[in-house]
Scaffold this motif. Structure first.
Motif, PDB file in Angstrom:
ATOM      1  N   GLU A 267       0.811  -1.217   0.000  1.00 58.71           N
ATOM      2  CA  GLU A 267       0.000   0.000   0.000  1.00 58.71           C
ATOM      3  C   GLU A 267       0.845   1.268   0.000  1.00 58.71           C
ATOM      4  O   GLU A 267       0.519   2.248  -0.679  1.00 58.71           O
ATOM      5  N   ALA A 268       1.946   1.265   0.756  1.00 60.63           N
ATOM      6  CA  ALA A 268       2.800   2.447   0.813  1.00 60.63           C
ATOM      7  C   ALA A 268       3.438   2.711  -0.553  1.00 60.63           C
ATOM      8  O   ALA A 268       3.509   3.859  -1.014  1.00 60.63           O
ATOM      9  N   LEU A 269       3.913   1.656  -1.205  1.00 60.02           N
ATOM     10  CA  LEU A 269       4.499   1.809  -2.537  1.00 60.02           C
ATOM     11  C   LEU A 269       3.440   2.274  -3.532  1.00 60.02           C
ATOM     12  O   LEU A 269       3.703   3.159  -4.360  1.00 60.02           O
ATOM     13  N   ALA A 270       2.253   1.695  -3.448  1.00 59.40           N
ATOM     14  CA  ALA A 270       1.172   2.069  -4.365  1.00 59.40           C
ATOM     15  C   ALA A 270       0.835   3.545  -4.230  1.00 59.40           C
ATOM     16  O   ALA A 270       0.632   4.247  -5.240  1.00 59.40           O
ATOM     17  N   GLU A 271       0.804   4.056  -3.003  1.00 58.31           N
ATOM     18  CA  GLU A 271       0.497   5.465  -2.788  1.00 58.31           C
ATOM     19  C   GLU A 271       1.619   6.355  -3.317  1.00 58.31           C
ATOM     20  O   GLU A 271       1.366   7.392  -3.944  1.00 58.31           O
ATOM     21  N   ALA A 272       2.873   5.956  -3.069  1.00 59.61           N
ATOM     22  CA  ALA A 272       4.012   6.744  -3.547  1.00 59.61           C
ATOM     23  C   ALA A 272       4.034   6.806  -5.068  1.00 59.61           C
ATOM     24  O   ALA A 272       4.282   7.869  -5.663  1.00 59.61           O
ATOM     25  N   ILE A 273       3.761   5.686  -5.717  1.00 59.22           N
ATOM     26  CA  ILE A 273       3.766   5.651  -7.174  1.00 59.22           C
ATOM     27  C   ILE A 273       2.577   6.417  -7.737  1.00 59.22           C
ATOM     28  O   ILE A 273       2.694   7.116  -8.748  1.00 59.22           O
ATOM     29  N   GLU A 274       1.440   6.315  -7.070  1.00 62.87           N
ATOM     30  CA  GLU A 274       0.262   7.056  -7.527  1.00 62.87           C
ATOM     31  C   GLU A 274       0.509   8.564  -7.462  1.00 62.87           C
ATOM     32  O   GLU A 274       0.068   9.320  -8.332  1.00 62.87           O
ATOM     33  N   GLN A 275       1.223   9.017  -6.460  1.00 63.32           N
ATOM     34  CA  GLN A 275       1.505  10.445  -6.309  1.00 63.32           C
ATOM     35  C   GLN A 275       2.633  10.915  -7.218  1.00 63.32           C
ATOM     36  O   GLN A 275       2.785  12.114  -7.456  1.00 63.32           O
ATOM     37  N   SER A 276       3.421   9.991  -7.723  1.00 61.16           N
ATOM     38  CA  SER A 276       4.568  10.343  -8.546  1.00 61.16           C
ATOM     39  C   SER A 276       4.135  10.671  -9.973  1.00 61.16           C
ATOM     40  O   SER A 276       3.041  10.327 -10.416  1.00 61.16           O
ATOM     41  N   SER A 277       4.999  11.338 -10.700  1.00 65.91           N
ATOM     42  CA  SER A 277       4.740  11.674 -12.095  1.00 65.91           C
ATOM     43  C   SER A 277       5.510  10.720 -13.000  1.00 65.91           C
ATOM     44  O   SER A 277       6.731  10.567 -12.861  1.00 65.91           O
ATOM     45  N   PHE A 278       4.798  10.074 -13.915  1.00 63.57           N
ATOM     46  CA  PHE A 278       5.437   9.241 -14.933  1.00 63.57           C
ATOM     47  C   PHE A 278       5.297   9.987 -16.254  1.00 63.57           C
ATOM     48  O   PHE A 278       4.245   9.966 -16.895  1.00 63.57           O
ATOM     49  N   ASN A 279       6.362  10.649 -16.622  1.00 63.62           N
ATOM     50  CA  ASN A 279       6.334  11.598 -17.720  1.00 63.62           C
ATOM     51  C   ASN A 279       7.538  11.327 -18.616  1.00 63.62           C
ATOM     52  O   ASN A 279       8.684  11.387 -18.162  1.00 63.62           O
ATOM     53  N   PRO A 280       7.329  11.014 -19.907  1.00 64.86           N
ATOM     54  CA  PRO A 280       8.463  10.708 -20.786  1.00 64.86           C
ATOM     55  C   PRO A 280       9.433  11.865 -20.953  1.00 64.86           C
ATOM     56  O   PRO A 280      10.570  11.665 -21.397  1.00 64.86           O
ATOM     57  N   TRP A 281       8.986  13.083 -20.580  1.00 67.47           N
ATOM     58  CA  TRP A 281       9.885  14.230 -20.656  1.00 67.47           C
ATOM     59  C   TRP A 281      10.793  14.330 -19.429  1.00 67.47           C
ATOM     60  O   TRP A 281      11.691  15.169 -19.400  1.00 67.47           O
ATOM     61  N   ILE A 282      10.578  13.488 -18.424  1.00 73.17           N
ATOM     62  CA  ILE A 282      11.545  13.353 -17.334  1.00 73.17           C
ATOM     63  C   ILE A 282      12.565  12.336 -17.830  1.00 73.17           C
ATOM     64  O   ILE A 282      12.355  11.121 -17.740  1.00 73.17           O
ATOM     65  N   SER A 283      13.638  12.813 -18.386  1.00 75.49           N
ATOM     66  CA  SER A 283      14.559  11.912 -19.078  1.00 75.49           C
ATOM     67  C   SER A 283      15.942  12.522 -19.172  1.00 75.49           C
ATOM     68  O   SER A 283      16.133  13.726 -18.993  1.00 75.49           O
ATOM     69  N   ALA A 284      16.893  11.656 -19.483  1.00 73.63           N
ATOM     70  CA  ALA A 284      18.231  12.135 -19.835  1.00 73.63           C
ATOM     71  C   ALA A 284      18.143  12.874 -21.163  1.00 73.63           C
ATOM     72  O   ALA A 284      17.290  12.551 -22.006  1.00 73.63           O
ATOM     73  N   PRO A 285      19.005  13.881 -21.384  1.00 72.19           N
ATOM     74  CA  PRO A 285      18.975  14.595 -22.672  1.00 72.19           C
ATOM     75  C   PRO A 285      19.119  13.654 -23.867  1.00 72.19           C
ATOM     76  O   PRO A 285      18.569  13.915 -24.934  1.00 72.19           O
ATOM     77  N   GLU A 286      19.833  12.555 -23.667  1.00 70.51           N
ATOM     78  CA  GLU A 286      20.059  11.604 -24.763  1.00 70.51           C
ATOM     79  C   GLU A 286      18.802  10.817 -25.152  1.00 70.51           C
ATOM     80  O   GLU A 286      18.787  10.119 -26.168  1.00 70.51           O
ATOM     81  N   HIS A 287      17.743  10.905 -24.316  1.00 64.50           N
ATOM     82  CA  HIS A 287      16.527  10.131 -24.587  1.00 64.50           C
ATOM     83  C   HIS A 287      15.282  11.019 -24.635  1.00 64.50           C
ATOM     84  O   HIS A 287      14.186  10.585 -24.261  1.00 64.50           O
TER      85      HIS A 287
END
Length: 312
Positions: A267-287
């Motif tokens: 549950e703790a991991l699920a909440e942390a991941i739910e609150q997190s941003s999964f954004n393809p623009w969060i990336s290394a410049p090379e990607h």
């Protein structure tokens, strides 16, 4: 051999258009807020939150040794599995498989957080961001409003139907289905589309009734290993950068493995991941993501993140 001669097409005043399009997703978020509380505009229904390891392959060819793939390495990762809509698991939908690689590094940058967002379809039958946003607007409108919009823009209806045909194809579960980036990302000087190859060929016929139960039942017995593959740009005819409706005609190369160890729901991991941003623009410049459709998504992701008050 892959080519470095790829090019993006920038439309006149596209940043203004993208900002206006992003407000369609704000309206979708507002509608969901009334029924379900604060959350994402799209892919809001989290199916599972998982711990994983992202292991870069040894012996890659020189053109693939780029960015976080420059050297063999293993990194912690978080995985978010999602449904595009709030409907039951058995309903037609676009499924999401998002990966957040933690603590990676590139030849130019240390301690990189690299996000990859993949979906259950290999292609998206739209001509650009305006058509995609129109389909979202059409599909989330009340029946009467949707009919009026469809009458005014019949080409949008045809595009929506074409994409719905892809959505209704059978989905066997997150462990047994392939996932794709649809649009390409930079791979250093090269460009590539991405694929996560299914971890298993053993299909559970009951999985579609409860996708979370299926993935956690598998992880109760053993870990899962997915192949993370790249398909490199060769030329604009067989591997077009801007046309998301074309299935690329180029070989897939395994560049990493996503290893999901045995685990139970947390549950703790699920909440942390739910609150997190999964954004393809969060990336290394090379990607960095490539193409007009992805630049439009950048504006939409940013606004969606602010509207739901997500964690940095």
């Amino acid at each position: 051999m892959p080519s470095t001669q790829w090019r993006e097409v920038f439309l006149p005043d596209e940043s203004t258009e993208h900002a206006e399009q992003a407000h369609v997703f704000t309206e979708v978020q507002r509608q969901h807020l009334k029924k379900h509380g604060r959350g994402r505009a799209l892919h809001r229904k989290q199916v599972a939150a998982l711990r994983a390891h992202f292991a870069v392959e040894e012996g890659l060819p020189a053109y693939a040794r780029q960015g976080i793939f420059a050297d063999p390495s293993v990194h912690e990762a978080h995985v978010r599995l999602s449904n595009g809509n709030f409907s039951a698991d058995r309903a037609p939908d676009i499924r999401g498989f998002a990966i957040k690689v933690l603590g990676a590094s590139t030849p130019s940058t240390a301690d990189v957080e690299q996000n990859f967002t993949l979906v259950s379809q290999e292609t998206l039958k739209v001509t650009g961001s305006a058509e995609f946003v129109g389909i979202v607007d059409l599909s989330t409108s009340a029946p009467g409003a949707a009919l009026r919009k469809a009458a005014k823009k019949p080409h949008m209806t045809r595009s929506a139907v074409a994409n719905f045909r892809d959505m209704i194809k059978p989905f066997s579960g997150f462990a047994t289905h392939d996932f794709f980036s649809i649009t390409p990302v930079m791979f250093g000087d090269y460009a590539a589309r991405l694929k996560l190859r299914a971890a298993s060929t053993t299909i559970n016929k009951e999985a579609r009734k409860d996708l979370a139960a299926d993935i956690y039942a598998r992880l109760a017995d053993d870990g899962l290993e997915f192949l993370f593959q790249a398909q490199f740009f060769e030329d604009e005819v067989r591997t077009p950068i801007e046309n998301s409706s074309v299935r690329w005609d180029a070989p897939w190369l395994t560049v990493a493995r996503l290893r999901v160890p045995r685990q139970a729901p947390d549950e703790a991991l699920a909440e942390a991941i739910e609150q997190s941003s999964f954004n393809p623009w969060i990336s290394a410049p090379e990607h960095r993501p490539l193409g007009e459709l992805m630049r439009a998504r950048q504006a939409a992701y940013s606004l969606s993140w602010r509207n739901r008050g997500a964690a940095p």
